[in-house]
Design an enzyme around this catalytic site. Structure first.
Site, PDB file in Angstrom:
ATOM      1  N   HIS A  61      31.409  -8.088  -4.785  1.00  0.00           N
ATOM      2  CA  HIS A  61      30.439  -9.153  -4.914  1.00  0.00           C
ATOM      3  C   HIS A  61      28.899  -9.097  -4.101  1.00  0.00           C
ATOM      4  CE1 HIS A  61      31.020 -11.022  -0.719  1.00  0.00           C
ATOM      5  NE2 HIS A  61      32.439 -10.962  -1.090  1.00  0.00           N
ATOM      6  N   CYS A 115      36.741  -8.386   1.273  1.00  0.00           N
ATOM      7  CA  CYS A 115      35.711  -8.149   0.083  1.00  0.00           C
ATOM      8  C   CYS A 115      35.159  -6.744   0.178  1.00  0.00           C
ATOM      9  CB  CYS A 115      35.104  -9.138  -0.569  1.00  0.00           C
ATOM     10  SG  CYS A 115      36.210 -10.885  -1.145  1.00  0.00           S
TER      11      CYS A 115
END
Length: 163
Positions: free
Chosen positions: A122, A138
């Site tokens: 992301h 992440c």
């Protein structure tokens, strides 16, 4: 006086303009594999063995080792797939990674722990301070880079995450 047709057309154009900042078109070779080299803080997009693009990345706040449970701050290691796309992510745009897989689930079950989930590639939040390794597991790139990655990578693409 504004006609109803003009109002509808104007509203549609305004609505599409809001999406324009994320709109990116990629017409190059398919990305067949993503490689993440955690120690080097690098993500590579490849077409077979040809490097298409490379990005510097941030990882989970505790980057060493494989993710085993919810909240450990680690980025998983191993082979997964991009399994979903989120154009409305609170981190600009995001691509979901298929963690946990069957092996991750079996390990967690044997240990009596929650393996966690919702691991993504992301962008960054609006008020990001630029601190390294700030995610909860992440893989993060800049928002401008995420526009590019999002356009280049399809659902189903293989991703290999190496220590």
């Amino acid at each position: 006086m504004i006609s109803r047709r003009s109002l509808i057309a104007g509203s549609a154009a305004f609505g599409l303009a809001g999406c324009a900042s994320h709109a990116s078109v990629y017409t190059g070779p398919d990305v067949t594999r993503i490689q993440v080299l955690k120690e080097r803080r690098e993500m590579q997009l490849l077409n077979n063995r040809t490097l298409l693009k490379s990005y510097k990345i941030d990882l989970g706040f505790s980057p060493a080792g494989h993710k085993t449970q919810e909240g450990d701050g680690r980025t998983p290691e191993g082979g997964y797939r991009i399994d979903r796309r989120n154009p409305n992510s609170r981190f600009h745009l995001s691509l979901g990674i298929s963690y946990p897989d069957a092996n991750d689930l079996a390990y967690a079950q044997a240990k009596g722990i929650d393996p966690g989930g919702d691991i993504f590639i992301h962008g960054t939040p609006q008020r990001w301070m630029g601190t390294p390794d700030w995610t909860w597991g992440c893989i993060a790139v800049t928002n401008e880079e995420m526009d590019e990655v999002y356009a280049m990578v399809n659902t189903g693409t293989l991703i290999y995450i190496y220590a």
